[in-house]
Scaffold this active site. Structure first.
Site, mmCIF file in Angstrom:
data_model
loop_
_atom_site.group_PDB
_atom_site.id
_atom_site.type_symbol
_atom_site.label_atom_id
_atom_site.label_comp_id
_atom_site.label_asym_id
_atom_site.label_seq_id
_atom_site.Cartn_x
_atom_site.Cartn_y
_atom_site.Cartn_z
ATOM 1 N N LEU A 1 -4.976 6.124 -6.590
ATOM 2 C CA LEU A 1 -5.848 4.997 -4.876
ATOM 3 C C LEU A 1 -4.378 4.686 -3.771
ATOM 4 O O LEU A 1 -3.380 4.936 -4.585
ATOM 5 C CB LEU A 1 -6.178 3.554 -5.819
ATOM 6 C CG LEU A 1 -4.853 2.646 -6.302
ATOM 7 C CD1 LEU A 1 -4.118 1.860 -5.178
ATOM 8 C CD2 LEU A 1 -5.494 2.040 -7.292
ATOM 9 N N GLU B 1 -2.683 7.333 -11.512
ATOM 10 C CA GLU B 1 -3.406 6.230 -10.361
ATOM 11 C C GLU B 1 -3.542 7.341 -8.783
ATOM 12 O O GLU B 1 -1.556 7.466 -8.606
ATOM 13 C CB GLU B 1 -2.810 5.412 -9.912
ATOM 14 C CG GLU B 1 -3.625 4.203 -9.553
ATOM 15 C CD GLU B 1 -5.258 4.424 -9.741
ATOM 16 O OE1 GLU B 1 -5.833 3.873 -10.945
ATOM 17 O OE2 GLU B 1 -6.029 5.266 -9.118
ATOM 18 N N CYS C 1 5.012 5.030 -3.184
ATOM 19 C CA CYS C 1 5.049 6.449 -3.799
ATOM 20 C C CYS C 1 5.111 7.205 -2.927
ATOM 21 O O CYS C 1 6.545 8.062 -3.862
ATOM 22 C CB CYS C 1 3.552 6.585 -4.189
ATOM 23 S SG CYS C 1 2.495 5.770 -5.054
ATOM 24 N N PHE C 2 5.553 8.136 -1.871
ATOM 25 C CA PHE C 2 5.615 8.900 -1.410
ATOM 26 C C PHE C 2 7.196 9.363 -1.452
ATOM 27 O O PHE C 2 7.537 10.452 -1.861
ATOM 28 C CB PHE C 2 5.659 9.141 0.588
ATOM 29 C CG PHE C 2 3.922 9.223 0.149
ATOM 30 C CD1 PHE C 2 2.926 10.127 -0.568
ATOM 31 C CD2 PHE C 2 3.200 9.879 1.777
ATOM 32 C CE1 PHE C 2 1.713 10.186 -0.207
ATOM 33 C CE2 PHE C 2 2.004 10.109 1.942
ATOM 34 C CZ PHE C 2 1.176 10.047 1.079
ATOM 35 N N PHE D 1 5.970 8.378 7.530
ATOM 36 C CA PHE D 1 5.778 7.751 6.270
ATOM 37 C C PHE D 1 6.457 6.325 5.243
ATOM 38 O O PHE D 1 7.791 6.594 4.695
ATOM 39 C CB PHE D 1 5.115 8.793 4.975
ATOM 40 C CG PHE D 1 5.916 9.798 4.590
ATOM 41 C CD1 PHE D 1 6.428 9.171 3.395
ATOM 42 C CD2 PHE D 1 5.704 10.786 5.045
ATOM 43 C CE1 PHE D 1 7.832 10.002 3.339
ATOM 44 C CE2 PHE D 1 7.624 12.001 4.155
ATOM 45 C CZ PHE D 1 7.814 11.469 3.310
ATOM 46 N N VAL E 1 -1.129 -1.404 -8.648
ATOM 47 C CA VAL E 1 -1.511 -0.282 -9.143
ATOM 48 C C VAL E 1 -2.497 -1.378 -10.101
ATOM 49 O O VAL E 1 -3.697 -1.056 -10.349
ATOM 50 C CB VAL E 1 -0.445 0.716 -10.048
ATOM 51 C CG1 VAL E 1 -1.729 1.521 -10.777
ATOM 52 C CG2 VAL E 1 -0.427 1.419 -8.683
ATOM 53 N N GLY E 2 -1.771 -1.872 -11.121
ATOM 54 C CA GLY E 2 -2.718 -2.039 -12.376
ATOM 55 C C GLY E 2 -3.712 -3.562 -11.696
ATOM 56 O O GLY E 2 -4.781 -3.193 -12.540
ATOM 57 N N GLY F 1 2.203 -5.191 -15.979
ATOM 58 C CA GLY F 1 2.409 -4.986 -15.088
ATOM 59 C C GLY F 1 1.033 -5.567 -14.219
ATOM 60 O O GLY F 1 0.112 -4.521 -14.290
ATOM 61 N N LYS G 1 0.107 14.437 -10.490
ATOM 62 C CA LYS G 1 0.796 12.948 -9.778
ATOM 63 C C LYS G 1 1.681 13.213 -8.636
ATOM 64 O O LYS G 1 1.957 12.644 -7.292
ATOM 65 C CB LYS G 1 0.641 12.469 -10.358
ATOM 66 C CG LYS G 1 1.746 10.634 -9.931
ATOM 67 C CD LYS G 1 0.673 10.419 -9.359
ATOM 68 C CE LYS G 1 1.378 9.016 -8.217
ATOM 69 N NZ LYS G 1 -0.418 7.871 -7.740
HETATM 70 C C1 UDX Z 1 -0.393 7.133 -1.590
HETATM 71 C C2 UDX Z 1 -1.802 8.388 -2.501
HETATM 72 O O1 UDX Z 1 -2.578 8.759 -0.636
HETATM 73 C C3 UDX Z 1 -2.481 8.161 -3.267
HETATM 74 O O2 UDX Z 1 -2.769 9.311 -4.069
HETATM 75 C C4 UDX Z 1 -1.090 7.544 -4.353
HETATM 76 O O3 UDX Z 1 -1.674 7.063 -5.767
HETATM 77 C C5 UDX Z 1 -0.323 6.370 -4.057
HETATM 78 O O4 UDX Z 1 0.697 7.112 -2.988
HETATM 79 P P1 UDX Z 1 -0.548 4.174 -0.083
HETATM 80 O O5 UDX Z 1 1.394 5.313 -0.411
HETATM 81 O O6 UDX Z 1 -0.995 4.489 -0.414
HETATM 82 O O7 UDX Z 1 -0.699 6.180 -1.367
HETATM 83 O O8 UDX Z 1 -0.671 5.262 0.728
HETATM 84 P P2 UDX Z 1 -1.067 7.123 1.777
HETATM 85 O O9 UDX Z 1 -2.259 6.472 2.546
HETATM 86 O O10 UDX Z 1 -1.504 7.860 2.007
HETATM 87 O O11 UDX Z 1 -0.263 6.852 3.497
HETATM 88 C C6 UDX Z 1 1.406 6.416 2.926
HETATM 89 C C7 UDX Z 1 2.127 6.390 3.977
HETATM 90 O O12 UDX Z 1 2.023 8.304 5.042
HETATM 91 C C8 UDX Z 1 1.842 5.630 4.851
HETATM 92 O O13 UDX Z 1 2.645 4.973 5.580
HETATM 93 C C9 UDX Z 1 0.584 5.991 6.211
HETATM 94 O O14 UDX Z 1 0.546 5.276 6.859
HETATM 95 C C10 UDX Z 1 1.803 7.176 6.594
HETATM 96 N N1 UDX Z 1 -0.082 8.274 7.159
HETATM 97 C C11 UDX Z 1 -0.639 8.818 6.283
HETATM 98 C C12 UDX Z 1 1.157 8.978 7.695
HETATM 99 O O15 UDX Z 1 1.384 8.881 9.157
HETATM 100 N N2 UDX Z 1 -0.061 9.613 8.416
HETATM 101 C C13 UDX Z 1 -1.057 10.106 7.823
HETATM 102 O O16 UDX Z 1 -1.831 10.757 8.228
HETATM 103 C C14 UDX Z 1 -1.103 9.513 6.841
HETATM 104 P P1 ADP Z 2 2.940 -1.503 -8.414
HETATM 105 O O1 ADP Z 2 3.022 -0.601 -7.129
HETATM 106 O O2 ADP Z 2 3.472 0.452 -9.548
HETATM 107 O O3 ADP Z 2 1.877 -1.452 -9.345
HETATM 108 P P2 ADP Z 2 4.696 -3.156 -8.395
HETATM 109 O O4 ADP Z 2 5.904 -3.743 -8.281
HETATM 110 O O5 ADP Z 2 3.096 -4.470 -7.734
HETATM 111 O O6 ADP Z 2 4.502 -2.175 -8.365
HETATM 112 O O7 ADP Z 2 4.102 -3.950 -9.631
HETATM 113 C C1 ADP Z 2 4.378 -4.238 -10.957
HETATM 114 C C2 ADP Z 2 4.977 -4.924 -12.037
HETATM 115 O O8 ADP Z 2 5.106 -4.632 -13.243
HETATM 116 C C3 ADP Z 2 5.343 -6.387 -11.782
HETATM 117 O O9 ADP Z 2 4.587 -7.819 -11.002
HETATM 118 C C4 ADP Z 2 6.959 -6.805 -12.065
HETATM 119 O O10 ADP Z 2 6.799 -7.742 -12.564
HETATM 120 C C5 ADP Z 2 5.869 -5.736 -13.792
HETATM 121 N N1 ADP Z 2 6.567 -6.049 -14.721
HETATM 122 C C6 ADP Z 2 7.559 -5.457 -14.641
HETATM 123 N N2 ADP Z 2 8.301 -5.101 -16.105
HETATM 124 C C7 ADP Z 2 6.951 -5.925 -17.085
HETATM 125 C C8 ADP Z 2 7.555 -5.890 -18.699
HETATM 126 N N3 ADP Z 2 7.844 -5.444 -19.183
HETATM 127 N N4 ADP Z 2 6.712 -6.705 -18.580
HETATM 128 C C9 ADP Z 2 5.386 -7.654 -17.807
HETATM 129 N N5 ADP Z 2 5.333 -6.897 -17.005
HETATM 130 C C10 ADP Z 2 6.675 -6.357 -16.196
#
Ligand code: UDX
Ligand code: ADP
Length: 472
Positions: free
Chosen positions: A173, A171, A282-283, A278, A16-17, A12, A226
């Site tokens: 991040l 993760e 993830c959320f 938001f 993230v990856g 992937g 997580k």
């Molecule tokens: C989140 C987690 O923070 C991270 O640890 C996890 O690994 C993945 O999910 P991410 O979704 O990348 O990260 O961004 P984040 O900074 O958490 O913001 C999420 C959403 O909340 C965004 O749309 C951001 O604009 C919103 N947000 C954040 C607000 O509206 N207000 C804030 O005070 C903070």
């Molecule tokens: P994340 O935010 O969790 O990193 P993404 O959608 O950005 O999610 O990335 C996930 C990646 O995993 C995609 O690029 C997708 O093509 C890849 N993927 C999904 N299934 C497989 C698989 N079986 N083998 C290799 N890559 C895969």
């Protein structure tokens, strides 16, 4: 003694990856890191000579890739080969919310994870440490273990069988600050039941993360941590957003309230920024997951409690869009609304679950015409996001929505501007020029509280700021 890891494979190459492996490769020059993906276009982009074309936009990522790529960081579509070579395999594939069947709209779809597990089981000829990197529902490790141990050419447990150790290494991040977060994480969390396998992964991170910041737990605690971390963060945003509506009614300023409460060290200042809602991959997904798990154990009060965080977020997006319609004399039909920002937050080209998509959808249902400007999101992505909603056909989306690469073009003859992402550059625009370009009265709806209310008011704008209210 733990096993020394010399070859890592990551399945992937997404948000993230990609960045995570780039930083591991940068910090561990003695480890060969191969990131594989079935998406050929994505891998080609990761290998592009032009670092501006990397598939993930993250500040500082180009430098990390430049340093490690070709040295000990490789991007490839040869999944089997990379699995075969590696001692440690990270699974970093997407786990979207299910759109069908049992748990539809709530549970995580684990089909990509399962496919990976089967592929690893089929290919592996020697022992592997398998690391869950994707966000997963609690107890996924159990399913992974079961697949890995019961399938493949030499199933574990049988004589000569391959041994698989499963670790959970979620993760944390955040997009937009991924490289910073990876370089100096608050903590790295590793869950597992085999101390040797845990130590092997600790040793990888110990190349640059202080030992005190590497926490080890059992697998279930790690998986649940997580989901819990994201649920708590999202809850803070929904809490301040709930108050933002009250502030608008009472004349309080939510930003002042946030500052006042944030100085209490028990509360802290982060994640208290009121917004249009938001977004991100993830959320919502993680909370829905938590809700689903709670329900599946019959814990309905727990489920309802967390679900409210999502309901509040949906309300905030709708309320923002509703306010635009009401302010524009109860109709936006045929009116041009300029969108500044489409990404779910600044400094990323990711649009998953972005509030902008839902606000646009609502306004399009009211027959508005939308012109979008975002410094990093492509036109192709914006249309894909709208088409995915399936509210109207693709032709209609292209008729009603235009994407431009210049903010002044977006605002030319617009009835209103909606600020959906907090990009820094928005503050630096020539707002006098924008005012002159727009139809009068000129409305600005700032869903991120980024603009200077007094300055814009002086130019003549009618301005609404989330959590502050209207003036003009
Ligand atoms: C989140 C987690 O923070 C991270 O640890 C996890 O690994 C993945 O999910 P991410 O979704 O990348 O990260 O961004 P984040 O900074 O958490 O913001 C999420 C959403 O909340 C965004 O749309 C951001 O604009 C919103 N947000 C954040 C607000 O509206 N207000 C804030 O005070 C903070
Ligand atoms: P994340 O935010 O969790 O990193 P993404 O959608 O950005 O999610 O990335 C996930 C990646 O995993 C995609 O690029 C997708 O093509 C890849 N993927 C999904 N299934 C497989 C698989 N079986 N083998 C290799 N890559 C895969």
């Amino acid at each position: 003694m733990s096993k020394k890891i010399t070859k890592i494979c990551c399945i992937g190459a997404g948000y993230v990856g990609g960045p995570t492996m780039a930083v591991i490769a940068q910090k561990c020059p003695d480890v060969k890191v191969t990131v594989v993906d079935i998406n050929e276009k994505r891998i080609a982009a990761w290998n592009d000579e032009d670092l501006g074309k990397l598939p993930v936009y993250e500040p500082g990522l180009d430098k990390v890739v430049e340093e490690a790529r070709g040295r000990n960081l490789f991007f490839s579509t040869e999944v089997d080969k990379a699995i075969d070579e590696a001692e440690m395999i990270f699974i970093s594939v997407n786990t979207p919310t299910k759109t069908y069947g049992k748990g539809k709209g709530m549970a995580a779809d684990l089909k990509f994870i399962e496919l990976c597990a089967r592929q690893i089981a089929r290919v592996a000829k020697d022992d592997k440490i398998v690391v869950e990197k994707s966000t997963l529902p609690v107890r996924t490790a159990q399913a992974l273990k079961s697949i890995l141990h019961n399938t493949g050419s030499s199933p574990a447990g049988k004589e000569g069988g391959v041994q698989f150790d499963i670790l959970s290494n979620p993760e944390f991040l955040a997009e937009g600050t991924a490289v910073e977060d990876l370089h100096a994480p608050d903590r790295v969390l590793i869950g597992g039941d085999n101390p040797e396998a845990i130590q092997a992964l600790v040793d990888v991170y110990a190349h640059w993360v202080p030992a005190a910041n590497i926490l080890t737990t059992n697998v279930w605690s790690s998986e649940l941590s997580k989901l819990t971390a994201n649920a708590f963060l999202a809850q803070r945003v929904s809490s301040i957003n709930a108050l933002s509506e009250l502030c608008e009614k009472t004349g309080a300023d939510v930003n002042e309230v946030a500052r006042a409460i944030g100085t209490d060290s028990r509360i802290g200042p982060k994640f208290l920024k009121a917004s249009v809602g938001f977004g991100g991959s993830c959320f919502q997904k993680d909370i829905l997951n938590l809700v689903y798990i709670a329900k599946s154990y019959g814990l309905h009060e727990v489920a309802d409690y967390w679900e409210q965080v999502i309901l509040m977020n949906d309300h905030q997006k709708r309320r923002f869009a509703d306010n635009i319609v009401t302010t524009l004399y109860n109709t936006v039909s045929g009116k041009k609304i300029a969108f500044l920002g489409w990404a779910f937050k600044k400094d990323t080209n990711d649009t998953r679950e972005s509030a902008a998509i839902h606000v646009a959808d609502y306004l399009l249902n009211e027959q508005a015409e939308i012109v979008v400007y975002d410094p990093k999101v492509t036109e192709e992505q914006i249309y894909a996001d709208l088409d995915y909603l399936n509210t109207r056909d693709e032709k209609e989306n292209r008729k009603l929505v235009t994407v431009v690469n210049d903010p002044y073009k977006a605002t030319d003859e617009a009835h209103a501007i909606a600020v959906l992402t907090e990009w820094d550059e928005f503050r630096a625009y020539d707002w006098q020029r924008i005012y002159d370009l727009m139809l009068k009265p000129s409305f600005v709806f700032d869903g991120r509280a980024v603009l200077d209310r007094e300055k814009l008011k002086n130019f003549g704008f009618e301005i609404y700021i989330i959590g502050v209210g209207s003036c003009g």
